[in-house]
Write an enzyme that holds these catalytic residues in place. Sequence first.
Site, short mmCIF file in Angstrom:
data_model
loop_
_atom_site.label_atom_id
_atom_site.label_comp_id
_atom_site.label_asym_id
_atom_site.label_seq_id
_atom_site.Cartn_x
_atom_site.Cartn_y
_atom_site.Cartn_z
N GLU A 141 -1.65 -9.09 3.57
CA GLU A 141 -1.55 -9.64 4.94
C GLU A 141 -2.90 -10.08 5.50
OE1 GLU A 141 -1.13 -6.46 4.09
OE2 GLU A 141 -1.63 -5.05 5.68
N HIS A 145 -3.67 -5.12 0.39
CA HIS A 145 -3.09 -5.64 1.65
C HIS A 145 -3.12 -7.17 1.67
CE1 HIS A 145 -2.70 -1.81 3.84
NE2 HIS A 145 -3.67 -1.43 3.03
N CYS A 150 0.83 -1.21 0.00
CA CYS A 150 0.00 0.00 0.00
C CYS A 150 0.87 1.26 0.00
CB CYS A 150 -0.99 -0.05 1.16
SG CYS A 150 -2.47 0.93 0.79
N1 GLN Z 1 -2.03 6.65 2.70
C1 GLN Z 1 -2.13 5.87 1.50
C2 GLN Z 1 -3.48 6.01 0.84
O1 GLN Z 1 -4.43 6.41 1.47
C3 GLN Z 1 -1.81 4.42 1.77
C4 GLN Z 1 -2.81 3.73 2.62
C5 GLN Z 1 -2.30 2.47 3.26
O2 GLN Z 1 -1.10 2.22 3.28
N2 GLN Z 1 -3.19 1.67 3.80
O3 GLN Z 1 -3.63 5.71 -0.30
#
Ligand code: GLN
Length: 533
Positions: free
Chosen positions: A510, A508, A382
Amino acid sequence: MAKYVFVTGGVVSGLGKGITASSIALLLKSRGYKVFMQKFDPYINVDPGTMNPIQHGEVFVTYDGCETDLDLGHYERFIDEELNYTSNITSGKIYKSVIDKERHGDYLGATVQMVPHITNEIKNKVYEAGNSSNADIVITEIGGTVGDIESQSFLESLRQIQYEKGSENTFFVHCTLIPYIYGSNELKTKPTQNSVRDLRNMGIRPDALVCRTPYETSVHIKEKISLFCNVPIKNVIDSVDVKNIYEIPLKYYEQKIDEIILEQFKLPKRTAKLDYWKKLINTIDNLKETVEISLVGKYVELHDAYLSVVESLRHAGYKYNVKININWVDSEELESIQDIDSVLKNTQGIIVPGGFGTRGTEGKIKAIKYARENDIPFLGICLGMQLAVIEFARDVCGIEKASSTEFDPTVKDPVIDLMADQKSVVNIGGTLRLGNYECTLKENTLAYKYYKQDKILERHRHRYEFNNKYRKILEDHGMVFSGINEKANLVEIIELPQLKHFIACQFHPEFKSRPTRPHPLFASFIKASKENK
Ligand code: GLN
């Protein structure tokens, strides 16, 4: 009709109620019952999505896009069932729904009260989980400890459920602590007695007690607890501290907690199929080598902020027979460290997980540059992917001012930009791009090699995205876009094929790793890190 197991806690928080609930669910599932799980959190936030991870730990995301408590991660890892929006209910959700109904006129002139309106709403959430999941048994954990002001309405609702459904359909497990007093060198039962008394004051009669204790308790101690707490002696279960949480289901199995529940429910016991879990524990107990992974983040002071990431690394370790040693690197501190070698030189792999906001991002970029320049296996998740793009744009493509509009809304080269449908968003809570989205993988890439399929579904939680205006220039410099959401034309995975293992994803992974089934991206990362001596 579903039957219900409720897991409450007393004495102190942090006793492992979530693991207890998950272990009970795993044992019941192993006996062929369809189980479903749910957590009640007494705080007023509608969900934990707006909370600081340093206070609350990670936010777990379900496939249907709910931001939930991290205990749901344990539940999914133990029972290997996908949970959903009925699985995490907060006081905030309950109050909001009651107030919305009141404004809508649904209460037909009634004075809206804690009992019955709030309690009915809570009971409906319990029954909704049972009905919509079609489960034989729903296991519901109540966050907090008995006696907390916030949890009163939940306990009152459970009291009503215990009365309405009777003991053939409900089973109450209360988790307590048996502390060991050094000096007199004995285990003490009084906190447990007091906590059960508090629960009884709320009108709830526990059917079993799970007692966290540093040592196995004697028959004498169990007799005492049984006498003072009105619980049969065999229903007083020890929860002795273990090295690894995945051992706990087997410890409870030895003490027959699942059989006790099924007896009360008048359900056939059937044989427990636990060989796969025993094999897992055997693997964990016999891991050979250690692999050192540097986890670079800004919430490292609370390891729970990266709970699913750490579990996923371990799961991949089980597959490749290695223990994972985590080097926790504070990304903000890394910014001012001159000699980055001193922090990262022994590392076999670098992972940069998700995050929000500017603080610490330059430190993460520094770690990514180090991974790229030294060909150290890298996995970005992310924000980790977004920063890998920024680093590559700046250092390889020469786009000096490359950044994300999250950090600087007026940036000259927004290689990461706010998604179009996010531009009109006003409220912060529940408005990220959340939950499952499809991604198509390109053949002959690292991603394709490990997933072994071309369509994947992964869970998301972000607001910003790769800016397609920069795709060509990054591609010309060697970046491969190996995963794309075709419907929205969004970049989901990037790779640098000229390196041993450099991959990052917008989603994600995970949240989908299981102890017996590690996620492909974590598996590939740990394999490459193991090989990178
Ligand atoms: N801050 C980034 C976004 O909103 C990444 C979000 C995250 O890592 N969950 O896109």
